[in-house]
Scaffold this active site. Sequence first.
Site, PDB file in Angstrom:
ATOM      1  N   LYS A  28     -16.668  12.695   3.528  1.00 51.35           N
ATOM      2  CA  LYS A  28     -16.617  12.879   4.982  1.00 51.35           C
ATOM      3  C   LYS A  28     -18.020  12.767   5.522  1.00 51.35           C
ATOM      4  O   LYS A  28     -18.952  13.415   5.018  1.00 51.35           O
ATOM      5  CB  LYS A  28     -16.046  14.283   5.305  1.00 51.35           C
ATOM      6  CG  LYS A  28     -15.931  14.557   6.792  1.00 51.35           C
ATOM      7  CD  LYS A  28     -14.666  13.986   7.374  1.00 51.35           C
ATOM      8  CE  LYS A  28     -14.684  13.869   8.892  1.00 51.35           C
ATOM      9  NZ  LYS A  28     -15.252  12.566   9.382  1.00 51.35           N
ATOM     10  N   LYS A  32     -24.088  20.265   3.754  1.00 53.20           N
ATOM     11  CA  LYS A  32     -23.678  20.689   5.090  1.00 53.20           C
ATOM     12  C   LYS A  32     -22.174  20.956   5.121  1.00 53.20           C
ATOM     13  O   LYS A  32     -21.720  21.993   5.596  1.00 53.20           O
ATOM     14  CB  LYS A  32     -24.016  19.562   6.086  1.00 53.20           C
ATOM     15  CG  LYS A  32     -23.637  19.839   7.521  1.00 53.20           C
ATOM     16  CD  LYS A  32     -23.631  18.580   8.387  1.00 53.20           C
ATOM     17  CE  LYS A  32     -24.918  17.808   8.316  1.00 53.20           C
ATOM     18  NZ  LYS A  32     -24.990  16.736   9.349  1.00 53.20           N
ATOM     19  N   LYS A  77     -21.620   8.918   3.845  1.00 51.79           N
ATOM     20  CA  LYS A  77     -22.280   8.395   5.055  1.00 51.79           C
ATOM     21  C   LYS A  77     -22.236   6.883   4.976  1.00 51.79           C
ATOM     22  O   LYS A  77     -22.204   6.313   3.884  1.00 51.79           O
ATOM     23  CB  LYS A  77     -23.743   8.848   5.102  1.00 51.79           C
ATOM     24  CG  LYS A  77     -24.336   8.798   6.480  1.00 51.79           C
ATOM     25  CD  LYS A  77     -24.052  10.085   7.230  1.00 51.79           C
ATOM     26  CE  LYS A  77     -24.404  10.006   8.687  1.00 51.79           C
ATOM     27  NZ  LYS A  77     -24.292  11.318   9.349  1.00 51.79           N
ATOM     28  N   GLY A 123     -18.563   9.291  13.764  1.00 55.81           N
ATOM     29  CA  GLY A 123     -19.728   8.721  14.449  1.00 55.81           C
ATOM     30  C   GLY A 123     -21.052   9.303  13.980  1.00 55.81           C
ATOM     31  O   GLY A 123     -21.103  10.279  13.251  1.00 55.81           O
ATOM     32  N   ASP A 124     -22.117   8.653  14.384  1.00 51.95           N
ATOM     33  CA  ASP A 124     -23.498   9.121  14.202  1.00 51.95           C
ATOM     34  C   ASP A 124     -24.314   8.304  15.211  1.00 51.95           C
ATOM     35  O   ASP A 124     -23.750   7.815  16.202  1.00 51.95           O
ATOM     36  CB  ASP A 124     -23.968   8.909  12.750  1.00 51.95           C
ATOM     37  CG  ASP A 124     -25.264   9.667  12.435  1.00 51.95           C
ATOM     38  OD1 ASP A 124     -25.210  10.878  12.213  1.00 51.95           O
ATOM     39  OD2 ASP A 124     -26.348   9.036  12.421  1.00 51.95           O
ATOM     40  N   THR A 144     -21.213  18.982  18.169  1.00 49.53           N
ATOM     41  CA  THR A 144     -22.485  19.118  17.447  1.00 49.53           C
ATOM     42  C   THR A 144     -23.483  19.902  18.307  1.00 49.53           C
ATOM     43  O   THR A 144     -24.146  20.824  17.829  1.00 49.53           O
ATOM     44  CB  THR A 144     -23.052  17.746  17.054  1.00 49.53           C
ATOM     45  OG1 THR A 144     -22.014  16.986  16.443  1.00 49.53           O
ATOM     46  CG2 THR A 144     -24.210  17.888  16.087  1.00 49.53           C
ATOM     47  N   ASN A 148     -25.512  11.776  22.245  1.00 50.60           N
ATOM     48  CA  ASN A 148     -24.383  12.703  22.160  1.00 50.60           C
ATOM     49  C   ASN A 148     -24.831  14.140  21.848  1.00 50.60           C
ATOM     50  O   ASN A 148     -24.445  15.088  22.542  1.00 50.60           O
ATOM     51  CB  ASN A 148     -23.392  12.199  21.092  1.00 50.60           C
ATOM     52  CG  ASN A 148     -22.317  13.221  20.802  1.00 50.60           C
ATOM     53  OD1 ASN A 148     -22.394  13.973  19.841  1.00 50.60           O
ATOM     54  ND2 ASN A 148     -21.327  13.282  21.668  1.00 50.60           N
ATOM     55  N   SER A 175     -14.753  17.604  13.330  1.00 53.81           N
ATOM     56  CA  SER A 175     -14.066  16.432  12.779  1.00 53.81           C
ATOM     57  C   SER A 175     -12.959  16.863  11.831  1.00 53.81           C
ATOM     58  O   SER A 175     -11.875  16.270  11.797  1.00 53.81           O
ATOM     59  CB  SER A 175     -15.055  15.560  11.985  1.00 53.81           C
ATOM     60  OG  SER A 175     -15.754  14.681  12.838  1.00 53.81           O
TER      61      SER A 175
HETATM   62  P1  NDP Z   1     -26.866   8.833  19.777  1.00 49.03           P
HETATM   63  O1  NDP Z   1     -26.862   7.430  19.350  1.00 49.03           O
HETATM   64  O2  NDP Z   1     -25.839   9.325  20.729  1.00 49.03           O
HETATM   65  O3  NDP Z   1     -28.301   9.229  20.373  1.00 49.03           O
HETATM   66  C1  NDP Z   1     -29.450   9.081  19.625  1.00 49.03           C
HETATM   67  C2  NDP Z   1     -30.627   9.545  20.447  1.00 49.03           C
HETATM   68  O4  NDP Z   1     -31.769   9.629  19.606  1.00 49.03           O
HETATM   69  C3  NDP Z   1     -30.989   8.589  21.562  1.00 49.03           C
HETATM   70  O5  NDP Z   1     -31.561   9.287  22.625  1.00 49.03           O
HETATM   71  C4  NDP Z   1     -32.013   7.690  20.885  1.00 49.03           C
HETATM   72  O6  NDP Z   1     -32.898   7.042  21.782  1.00 49.03           O
HETATM   73  C5  NDP Z   1     -32.753   8.670  20.029  1.00 49.03           C
HETATM   74  N1  NDP Z   1     -33.297   7.948  18.852  1.00 49.03           N
HETATM   75  C6  NDP Z   1     -32.604   7.268  17.921  1.00 49.03           C
HETATM   76  N2  NDP Z   1     -33.421   6.691  17.029  1.00 49.03           N
HETATM   77  C7  NDP Z   1     -34.655   7.036  17.419  1.00 49.03           C
HETATM   78  C8  NDP Z   1     -35.948   6.751  16.903  1.00 49.03           C
HETATM   79  N3  NDP Z   1     -36.115   5.973  15.806  1.00 49.03           N
HETATM   80  N4  NDP Z   1     -37.014   7.292  17.552  1.00 49.03           N
HETATM   81  C9  NDP Z   1     -36.826   8.081  18.657  1.00 49.03           C
HETATM   82  N5  NDP Z   1     -35.639   8.367  19.189  1.00 49.03           N
HETATM   83  C10 NDP Z   1     -34.576   7.853  18.580  1.00 49.03           C
HETATM   84  O7  NDP Z   1     -26.806   9.683  18.399  1.00 49.03           O
HETATM   85  P2  NDP Z   1     -26.400  11.200  18.174  1.00 49.03           P
HETATM   86  O8  NDP Z   1     -26.775  12.040  19.337  1.00 49.03           O
HETATM   87  O9  NDP Z   1     -25.013  11.233  17.670  1.00 49.03           O
HETATM   88  O10 NDP Z   1     -27.335  11.577  16.923  1.00 49.03           O
HETATM   89  C11 NDP Z   1     -28.611  12.180  17.068  1.00 49.03           C
HETATM   90  C12 NDP Z   1     -28.982  12.876  15.765  1.00 49.03           C
HETATM   91  O11 NDP Z   1     -28.004  13.896  15.475  1.00 49.03           O
HETATM   92  C13 NDP Z   1     -29.015  11.981  14.518  1.00 49.03           C
HETATM   93  O12 NDP Z   1     -30.008  12.464  13.651  1.00 49.03           O
HETATM   94  C14 NDP Z   1     -27.647  12.232  13.882  1.00 49.03           C
HETATM   95  O13 NDP Z   1     -27.657  11.950  12.505  1.00 49.03           O
HETATM   96  C15 NDP Z   1     -27.482  13.713  14.155  1.00 49.03           C
HETATM   97  N6  NDP Z   1     -26.119  14.231  14.109  1.00 49.03           N
HETATM   98  C16 NDP Z   1     -25.121  13.682  14.861  1.00 49.03           C
HETATM   99  C17 NDP Z   1     -23.845  14.227  14.826  1.00 49.03           C
HETATM  100  C18 NDP Z   1     -22.747  13.710  15.697  1.00 49.03           C
HETATM  101  O14 NDP Z   1     -21.685  14.328  15.691  1.00 49.03           O
HETATM  102  N7  NDP Z   1     -22.928  12.664  16.478  1.00 49.03           N
HETATM  103  C19 NDP Z   1     -23.525  15.355  13.942  1.00 49.03           C
HETATM  104  C20 NDP Z   1     -24.664  15.906  13.240  1.00 49.03           C
HETATM  105  C21 NDP Z   1     -25.897  15.338  13.322  1.00 49.03           C
HETATM  106  P3  NDP Z   1     -32.725   5.462  22.097  1.00 49.03           P
HETATM  107  O15 NDP Z   1     -31.519   5.361  22.974  1.00 49.03           O
HETATM  108  O16 NDP Z   1     -33.992   5.070  22.745  1.00 49.03           O
HETATM  109  O17 NDP Z   1     -32.521   4.800  20.753  1.00 49.03           O
HETATM  110  O1  2IT Z   2     -24.339  14.073  10.489  1.00 48.15           O
HETATM  111  C1  2IT Z   2     -23.168  14.456  10.745  1.00 48.15           C
HETATM  112  O2  2IT Z   2     -22.749  15.545  10.356  1.00 48.15           O
HETATM  113  C2  2IT Z   2     -22.314  13.580  11.542  1.00 48.15           C
HETATM  114  N1  2IT Z   2     -22.777  12.521  11.980  1.00 48.15           N
HETATM  115  C3  2IT Z   2     -20.889  13.946  11.802  1.00 48.15           C
HETATM  116  C4  2IT Z   2     -19.994  13.505  10.673  1.00 48.15           C
HETATM  117  C5  2IT Z   2     -18.525  13.697  10.899  1.00 48.15           C
HETATM  118  O3  2IT Z   2     -17.787  13.338   9.962  1.00 48.15           O
HETATM  119  O4  2IT Z   2     -18.089  14.156  11.954  1.00 48.15           O
END
Ligand code: NDP
Ligand code: 2IT
Length: 446
Positions: free
Chosen positions: A93, A117, A129, A168-169, A212, A243, A378
């Site tokens: 997952k 996690k 992943k 998603g991520d 998240t 997100n 999820s």
């Molecule tokens: P999104 O794609 O929705 O947003 C990503 C954000 O981070 C954007 O603002 C983006 O800016 C910025 N970003 C991405 N890459 C870079 C970089 N190289 N340098 C600076 N800023 C960057 O992703 P999420 O919000 O889903 O994910 C954000 C983080 O949270 C990640 O680390 C992800 O692994 C983690 N995460 C996500 C979960 C989820 O449910 N979605 C769950 C747990 C963890 P820009 O638009 O300019 O690229």
């Molecule tokens: O990093 C993470 O925990 C996620 N991107 C969410 C993974 C999931 O299966 O919902």
Amino acid sequence: MTAAKEYIESVYQKVELRGPHQKEFLQAVREFFNTIEPAIENNPDYIKWNVLEQMVEPERIITFKIPWMDQAGNVQINKGYRVQFNSANGPYKGGLRFHPTVSESILKFLGFEQTFKNSLTGLPIGGGKGGSDFNPKGKSDADIMRFCQSFMTELYRHIGPQLDVPAGDIGVGGREIGYLYGQYKRLVGPETGVLTGKPVVMNGSLGRTEATGYGLVYYTEEMLQANNKSFSGQKVIVSGSGNVAIYTIEKVHEYGGTVIACSDSNGYIYDENGIDVALLKDIKEVRRERLTSYNKEGSRYIEGSVWDLEVAYDIALPCATQNEIDGEKAEKLIHNGAYCVSEGANMPSTLEAVDLYIENGILYGPAKAANAGGVATSTLEMAQNSAHGHWTMEQVDEKLKQIMVNIFKSVNETCQEYDLGNNYLAGVNITSFVKIADAMIHQGIV
Ligand code: NDP
Ligand code: 2IT
């Protein structure tokens, strides 16, 4: 050197030999290995069964070609991956990431951390992943759909509701999951539980979009309260504007804190009166524009990293990407007065930054615990799908909150059991290590 330490270092050397250039993966392993010695000392079975070496090798890595034609008629080739890291605790997952920097090293670090996690959530899920070096930025819906269809045309044979359930991520949200599911359905049939983070109208769970960010704030509030503090009245910086960042900001404001800045990969908004979440959602979720569109009286757009901002604040919530806070930025945020760092992003802090948090007694919420609310919800989506039913937003949110509170409780118990004070990094790593290690030993050498 103790026998436990010698064992840990010998396994680390093997990991280094096998993949000397996989720097993100090595970093995630190093950070984990730096903290688990007391658990290894406590139980001779971990060395006897060579649990660490079993743990650091992914069960399977699938790599594939993604050929597609864009709307202008150009032939495009991307690289796709799914890392099925560890199934000791259930079906693989974890999310899919679409970003040009995606590599095997990044997906291995994410899959490795996901395994631990997921065990912390208390739910029966293993770790995985995947993703692609595809760059969704600025692409039309039509191009996103074509790419997702080609991606799933290979991925479908490796996943399933009881086998591996992606979500998603970075770069993958409801729109992408919708297209991916549509193609899966064409190829296999309507098995709703094969993906999570689906739009609510196609059997997604209420509250998954928010989970998240909300979960990060629930976890952090629990940690703050255990130290006689709270979000109320505090100044907060959140990096990112995707997100995780958006719903983190929303919940911090609900809890009485003020988020004074958020960012993207080019720059950041500084808004002393508090980021306007409705405006941010409109820009990012509806118009899909950049932060430069945030034009509001009293706010400023500044180029560069938000962690270079020099103002007084209390709490830092990195929610963008890996290694966004290095040693220098960590020193800066501590100097600015931040006493708490809690991670919405995965591995946003370098090893130097993490060391500085621990040395300075920062209240630290490591990603494995603090951002587990997304994958936990999820799994609630999987439960609803297999029961052919739906829960209300209140029901989902209540379960999410309870899960985050329980994670902090178990981490705190480990801190007491091992006499770690409030070194929550060690608490998080040891709690999840023991869970996965014990489950693996029960299953034999597999
Ligand atoms: P999104 O794609 O929705 O947003 C990503 C954000 O981070 C954007 O603002 C983006 O800016 C910025 N970003 C991405 N890459 C870079 C970089 N190289 N340098 C600076 N800023 C960057 O992703 P999420 O919000 O889903 O994910 C954000 C983080 O949270 C990640 O680390 C992800 O692994 C983690 N995460 C996500 C979960 C989820 O449910 N979605 C769950 C747990 C963890 P820009 O638009 O300019 O690229
Ligand atoms: O990093 C993470 O925990 C996620 N991107 C969410 C993974 C999931 O299966 O919902």
